[in-house]
Design a protein around this motif. Structure first.
Motif, mmCIF file in Angstrom:
data_model
loop_
_atom_site.group_PDB
_atom_site.id
_atom_site.type_symbol
_atom_site.label_atom_id
_atom_site.label_comp_id
_atom_site.label_asym_id
_atom_site.label_seq_id
_atom_site.Cartn_x
_atom_site.Cartn_y
_atom_site.Cartn_z
ATOM 1 N N ALA A 93 46.300 37.834 55.197
ATOM 2 C CA ALA A 93 45.711 38.364 53.960
ATOM 3 C C ALA A 93 44.249 37.959 53.781
ATOM 4 O O ALA A 93 43.379 38.817 53.558
ATOM 5 N N LYS A 94 43.957 36.673 53.862
ATOM 6 C CA LYS A 94 42.582 36.239 53.585
ATOM 7 C C LYS A 94 41.619 36.731 54.653
ATOM 8 O O LYS A 94 40.497 37.178 54.350
ATOM 9 N N ALA A 95 42.042 36.696 55.905
ATOM 10 C CA ALA A 95 41.178 37.176 56.989
ATOM 11 C C ALA A 95 40.891 38.673 56.839
ATOM 12 O O ALA A 95 39.780 39.130 57.107
ATOM 13 N N ALA A 96 41.901 39.432 56.389
ATOM 14 C CA ALA A 96 41.713 40.875 56.189
ATOM 15 C C ALA A 96 40.689 41.142 55.096
ATOM 16 O O ALA A 96 39.815 42.019 55.242
ATOM 17 N N LEU A 97 40.776 40.406 53.992
ATOM 18 C CA LEU A 97 39.823 40.596 52.900
ATOM 19 C C LEU A 97 38.413 40.205 53.332
ATOM 20 O O LEU A 97 37.437 40.874 52.978
ATOM 21 N N GLU A 98 38.298 39.136 54.079
ATOM 22 C CA GLU A 98 36.991 38.693 54.560
ATOM 23 C C GLU A 98 36.373 39.760 55.474
ATOM 24 O O GLU A 98 35.193 40.100 55.350
ATOM 25 N N TYR A 99 37.193 40.308 56.350
ATOM 26 C CA TYR A 99 36.733 41.350 57.265
ATOM 27 C C TYR A 99 36.337 42.623 56.517
ATOM 28 O O TYR A 99 35.252 43.180 56.730
ATOM 29 N N LEU A 100 37.193 43.083 55.616
ATOM 30 C CA LEU A 100 36.943 44.341 54.905
ATOM 31 C C LEU A 100 35.791 44.233 53.917
ATOM 32 O O LEU A 100 35.080 45.216 53.674
ATOM 33 N N SER A 101 35.599 43.052 53.342
ATOM 34 C CA SER A 101 34.542 42.883 52.331
ATOM 35 C C SER A 101 33.147 43.093 52.910
ATOM 36 O O SER A 101 32.196 43.347 52.171
ATOM 37 N N LYS A 102 33.022 42.990 54.215
ATOM 38 C CA LYS A 102 31.729 43.207 54.868
ATOM 39 C C LYS A 102 31.463 44.692 55.119
ATOM 40 O O LYS A 102 30.341 45.079 55.467
ATOM 41 N N LYS A 103 32.507 45.525 54.956
ATOM 42 C CA LYS A 103 32.388 46.952 55.273
ATOM 43 C C LYS A 103 32.612 47.867 54.074
ATOM 44 O O LYS A 103 32.103 48.983 54.044
ATOM 45 N N TYR A 104 33.404 47.412 53.097
ATOM 46 C CA TYR A 104 33.828 48.265 51.991
ATOM 47 C C TYR A 104 33.768 47.513 50.669
ATOM 48 O O TYR A 104 33.779 46.280 50.638
ATOM 49 N N ARG A 105 33.767 48.278 49.581
ATOM 50 C CA ARG A 105 34.008 47.708 48.260
ATOM 51 C C ARG A 105 35.522 47.484 48.137
ATOM 52 O O ARG A 105 36.318 48.298 48.628
ATOM 53 N N LEU A 106 35.916 46.405 47.479
ATOM 54 C CA LEU A 106 37.336 46.084 47.349
ATOM 55 C C LEU A 106 37.750 46.067 45.891
ATOM 56 O O LEU A 106 37.019 45.584 45.022
ATOM 57 N N ALA A 107 38.941 46.600 45.622
ATOM 58 C CA ALA A 107 39.500 46.593 44.274
ATOM 59 C C ALA A 107 40.995 46.323 44.368
ATOM 60 O O ALA A 107 41.585 46.334 45.459
ATOM 61 N N LEU A 108 41.600 46.100 43.222
ATOM 62 C CA LEU A 108 43.032 45.800 43.156
ATOM 63 C C LEU A 108 43.725 46.779 42.224
ATOM 64 O O LEU A 108 43.178 47.162 41.188
ATOM 65 N N ALA A 109 44.944 47.182 42.603
ATOM 66 C CA ALA A 109 45.785 48.019 41.741
ATOM 67 C C ALA A 109 47.197 47.439 41.786
ATOM 68 O O ALA A 109 47.986 47.762 42.669
ATOM 69 N N SER A 110 47.489 46.569 40.837
ATOM 70 C CA SER A 110 48.760 45.847 40.821
ATOM 71 C C SER A 110 49.543 46.141 39.554
ATOM 72 O O SER A 110 48.980 46.152 38.455
ATOM 73 N N SER A 111 50.849 46.333 39.712
ATOM 74 C CA SER A 111 51.708 46.577 38.551
ATOM 75 C C SER A 111 51.979 45.318 37.742
ATOM 76 O O SER A 111 52.528 45.391 36.652
ATOM 77 N N THR A 112 51.584 44.169 38.272
ATOM 78 C CA THR A 112 51.763 42.905 37.560
ATOM 79 C C THR A 112 50.782 42.815 36.392
ATOM 80 O O THR A 112 49.702 43.405 36.415
ATOM 81 N N ASP A 113 51.165 42.084 35.357
ATOM 82 C CA ASP A 113 50.314 41.875 34.188
ATOM 83 C C ASP A 113 48.989 41.226 34.583
ATOM 84 O O ASP A 113 48.936 40.373 35.482
ATOM 85 N N GLY A 114 47.919 41.623 33.906
ATOM 86 C CA GLY A 114 46.585 41.189 34.265
ATOM 87 C C GLY A 114 46.354 39.691 34.220
ATOM 88 O O GLY A 114 45.643 39.137 35.068
ATOM 89 N N VAL A 115 46.943 39.002 33.255
ATOM 90 C CA VAL A 115 46.775 37.546 33.150
ATOM 91 C C VAL A 115 47.373 36.856 34.377
ATOM 92 O O VAL A 115 46.760 35.966 34.969
ATOM 93 N N ALA A 116 48.571 37.293 34.764
ATOM 94 C CA ALA A 116 49.224 36.716 35.938
ATOM 95 C C ALA A 116 48.467 37.054 37.214
ATOM 96 O O ALA A 116 48.329 36.217 38.110
ATOM 97 N N VAL A 117 47.956 38.272 37.305
ATOM 98 C CA VAL A 117 47.189 38.681 38.487
ATOM 99 C C VAL A 117 45.977 37.772 38.667
ATOM 100 O O VAL A 117 45.735 37.259 39.774
ATOM 101 N N ARG A 118 45.229 37.569 37.605
ATOM 102 C CA ARG A 118 44.031 36.729 37.709
ATOM 103 C C ARG A 118 44.412 35.303 38.110
ATOM 104 O O ARG A 118 43.783 34.706 39.004
ATOM 105 N N ARG A 119 45.429 34.748 37.477
ATOM 106 C CA ARG A 119 45.850 33.368 37.769
ATOM 107 C C ARG A 119 46.300 33.236 39.228
ATOM 108 O O ARG A 119 45.893 32.304 39.936
#
Length: 214
Positions: A93-119
């Motif tokens: 997971a972390k390596a994928a985000l590090e790799y993709l962040s150099k090429k694309y904008r990244l966003a999240l779309a999670s069905s979990t509540d926002g407070v829990a997602v941030r934490r």
């Protein structure tokens, strides 16, 4: 991939191994409350927010069953486990985000509540990778409805065809496909059937292989 400007990630079962903990809580509380056929219910509700999950449980279970109490108890137990054991990262997971962040904008779309997602993302050291976060408390209907992905694309100011979704569940793939995004599936608890294979543009075994398609 030249046609893509942004990659929008699901969180549970894609970045964090939270589905394993969630399944534990559902099995435990189901036994306490006498819920039958819990495995089918888990599969049906995977990827949904709390409101849609409660609605589904009310439809599928006895009229005497208290769906809101069930979700409250499973959520409380999840947070207890999260606090004492933590939530493991999914492989790569972390390596994928590090790799993709150099090429694309990244966003999240999670069905979990926002407070829990941030934490949870903050504790995992992943929060800073995401430009925007669209969460379950922000939408009327969660996955498989396309609303959350349409909102996530809008949060970036991009058309859906310029975005790619990374999902683990059938409901997530249905949502992203209906919204018009390119779809990458990284199966976790549910393997794709013929329907999902027809909707997913790519299926990879883990995030360690994300560089093969993006």
């Amino acid at each position: 991939m030249e046609s893509i400007d942004a990659v929008i990630f699901d969180m549970d079962g894609v970045l964090l191994d939270s589905e394993t903990i969630s399944d534990r809580t559902w099995l435990t509380v189901a036994e306490q409350m006498g819920v039958d056929n819990i495995q089918a219910l888990i599969s049906d509700c995977r990827g949904q927010n709390a409101a849609d999950t409660i609605a589904h449980l009310r439809e599928r279970c006895s009229k005497l069953f208290d769906a809101e109490l069930f979700i409250m108890r499973t959520t409380e137990l999840f947070y207890q486990i999260e606090a004492t054991e933590g939530i493991p990262l999914m492989k790569g997971a972390k390596a994928a985000l590090e790799y993709l962040s150099k090429k694309y904008r990244l966003a999240l779309a999670s069905s979990t509540d926002g407070v829990a997602v941030r934490r949870q993302l903050e504790r995992a050291g992943l929060l800073s990778y995401f430009e925007t976060r669209t969460t379950g408390n922000m939408v009327t209907h969660s996955k498989p409805d396309p609303e959350i992905y349409r909102m996530a694309c809008a949060s970036l100011g991009l058309q859906a065809e310029r975005c790619c979704a990374v999902e683990d569940s059938p409901n997530g793939i249905r949502s992203a496909h209906a919204a018009g995004l390119l779809c990458i599936m990284v199966p976790d608890k549910i393997q794709p059937d013929d329907e999902i294979r027809s909707l997913a543009d790519y299926i990879i075994p883990s995030l360690e292989k994300i560089g093969d398609v993006l």
